[in-house]
Enzyme design. Structure first.
Site, PDB file in Angstrom:
ATOM      1  N   GLU A 260       0.633  -1.054   0.224  1.00  0.00           N
ATOM      2  CA  GLU A 260      -0.070  -0.017   0.029  1.00  0.00           C
ATOM      3  C   GLU A 260       0.913   1.341  -0.041  1.00  0.00           C
ATOM      4  O   GLU A 260       1.724   0.802   0.731  1.00  0.00           O
ATOM      5  CB  GLU A 260      -0.947  -0.308   1.176  1.00  0.00           C
ATOM      6  N   GLU A 314     -13.833   6.560  -1.734  1.00  0.00           N
ATOM      7  CA  GLU A 314     -14.758   5.616  -1.068  1.00  0.00           C
ATOM      8  C   GLU A 314     -15.497   6.208   0.146  1.00  0.00           C
ATOM      9  O   GLU A 314     -15.088   6.399   0.845  1.00  0.00           O
ATOM     10  CB  GLU A 314     -13.832   3.942  -0.641  1.00  0.00           C
ATOM     11  N   LYS A 317     -15.585   5.290   4.007  1.00  0.00           N
ATOM     12  CA  LYS A 317     -14.616   5.297   4.971  1.00  0.00           C
ATOM     13  C   LYS A 317     -14.563   6.201   5.397  1.00  0.00           C
ATOM     14  O   LYS A 317     -15.457   7.427   5.244  1.00  0.00           O
ATOM     15  CB  LYS A 317     -13.086   5.100   3.746  1.00  0.00           C
ATOM     16  N   GLU A 323      -9.511   9.544   4.251  1.00  0.00           N
ATOM     17  CA  GLU A 323      -9.885   8.554   4.311  1.00  0.00           C
ATOM     18  C   GLU A 323     -10.782   8.534   3.173  1.00  0.00           C
ATOM     19  O   GLU A 323     -10.538   7.210   2.304  1.00  0.00           O
ATOM     20  CB  GLU A 323     -10.397   7.659   5.347  1.00  0.00           C
TER      21      GLU A 323
END
Length: 443
Positions: A260, A314, A317, A323
């Site tokens: 990541e 998203e 999140k 986030e």
């Protein structure tokens, strides 16, 4: 004549080889914490047909997602939730897990890695930390027993496994984790020819002083006196710090996988470095770094299997806005910014369908930016419009059309004002329900 043509044909052939080699692939983390995301099958088709992405990591073993990638040739890495790790130290449970989550889909879906947990050492608790390496061993044995020999087992780590990282020559793993957990894990990874997964995020180490160092921009760099190496970006610094720490334990030969890394294009008001420009600079610089094959100062010539976080913005999140905004794409497959992810050979007929242009309840026609318009291009349009006589105050903070505070929403309002109202702001602020602008360049 034949002799004179030969050099030009050879040159053309070599040029084509260079062009082909310049189109490299990249991995991406495919998260699903959103209530507006496209179906896994649509995602798989889009990645295969429209992007250079050739591998994805998912954060569970969702059968719908795994099945969607069957026949695409895209590598898929699945994840064992942290809470399931203790049960997988039992061989019978590990075999059941493989039977349920791998065998039904493999090899039609090219399952590449099983990530056992996510940043387990960072999150704990201690019983799961203690069970991590035993579970990895037992799960690998279950794969072998099932006749599956091409699926690797690893586990990604947050960078707090390092006691220090600057300068890289002084780096080491944290005492306790080094000998108790990481050395046994590295030994297992060496035996199974699997990669050591790390999650380097220069975003979280950002400060205005080291901005260029974090973002792959020109800077004086960091000089490591012990090795004589100069570091001009934090990604290299972190990767070499991991390498030095592995070497101190006796495992410099184990490959390193970047499981990541990424940068958000928006965030909470105090996090001004969570911006479109910085996200494009970091992830664009990362792609150039990985694709170049130059490696790092202590690992020259090494290419790292790398997964950008993340595929989509998203909306579920959180709790921070940061986030929600790590995505390379919006749920409608439009790019948040352009760093070369879209394949240059994309066939327009393979793109997701473009919405038609409806009209509002008053019968007036409105438009929004085309799905393939980048935020950089849209911002250029906004700058042009606002510098050529249009009152752009409604989209400024405090203005009636400031929210939603996105480049696309502001561009939609201002372009409509520019084309249709010529300065009159008697126009809706919300264009999320409408069609497309035929041209993204008002000039």
């Amino acid at each position: 004549m034949a002799v004179s043509k030969t050099p030009s044909l050879l040159s053309l052939f070599l040029l084509l080889l260079l062009l082909v080699s310049a189109v490299n692939s990249i991995g991406v983390n495919y998260g699903t914490l959103g209530d507006n995301l496209p179906s896994p099958a649509t995602v798989a088709h889009f990645l295969k047909s429209n992007t250079i992405i050739d591998r994805v990591r998912i954060f569970d073993a969702n059968p719908d997602v795994i099945k969607a990638f069957a026949g695409t040739g895209i590598l898929v890495s699945v994840t064992v939730p942290n809470g399931d790790i203790p049960s997988l130290t039992d061989p019978w449970n590990a075999r059941r897990w493989v039977d349920a989550n791998i065998k039904p889909f493999h090899p039609a879906t090219k399952i590449h890695y099983i990530s056992v947990g996510t940043e387990v050492l960072h999150w704990g608790p201690q019983n799961i930390v203690d069970d991590l390496v035993p579970a990895m061993r037992v799960l690998h044995a279950a794969l072998v027993k099932a006749g599956i020999k091409d699926v690797k087992v690893s586990s990604p780590h947050a960078m707090d496994i390092l006691l220090s990282s600057s300068p890289p020559s002084s780096a080491s793993f944290r005492p306790g984790w080094d000998v108790g957990n990481l050395a046994p894990m590295l030994r297992f990874l060496r035996q199974t020819k699997s990669g050591f997964m790390v999650n380097p995020y220069p975003y979280y180490a950002y400060s205005p002083v080291n901005a260029s160092f974090c973002l792959f921009k020109p800077n004086a760099g960091l000089f490591d006196k012990a090795t004589g190496k100069r570091y001009t970006n934090q990604f290299d610094q972190l990767m070499d710090a991991v390498y030095v720490s592995m070497k101190k334990l006796g495992f410099p030969d184990v490959e390193i996988v970047v499981a990541e890394t990424g940068w958000p294009s928006g965030g909470d008001p105090q996090n001004t470095h969570a911006s479109l420009g910085n996200a494009a600079a970091y992830n664009g610089g990362l792609m150039k770094k990985v694709d170049s094959g130059v490696g790092t100062p202590l690992m020259p010539g090494r290419k790292f299997e790398t997964y950008i976080f993340s595929l989509f913005n998203e909306n579920l999140k959180g709790p921070s806005l940061d986030e929600k905004n790590f995505g390379l794409f919006r749920p409608d497959f439009t790019q948040v910014y352009d760093i070369g992810i879209i394949s240059q050979s994309t066939n327009p007929s393979s793109r997701p369908p473009t919405p038609t242009t409806p009209t509002s309840s008053q019968g007036k026609s409105y438009c929004v930016p085309r799905p393939d318009a980048t935020d950089v291009a849209l911002q250029s349009n906004i700058d042009y419009i606002c510098n050529n006589g249009l009152d752009c105050s409604p989209t400024q903070p405090g203005g009636p059309c400031f929210e939603p505070n996105t480049v696309r929403a502001h561009a939609a309002y201002l372009m409509n004002s520019y084309y249709h109202a010529k300065g009159s702001h008697d126009i809706d602020c919300d264009f999320s329900h409408t069609g497309v602008i035929g041209s993204t360049d008002p000039r």
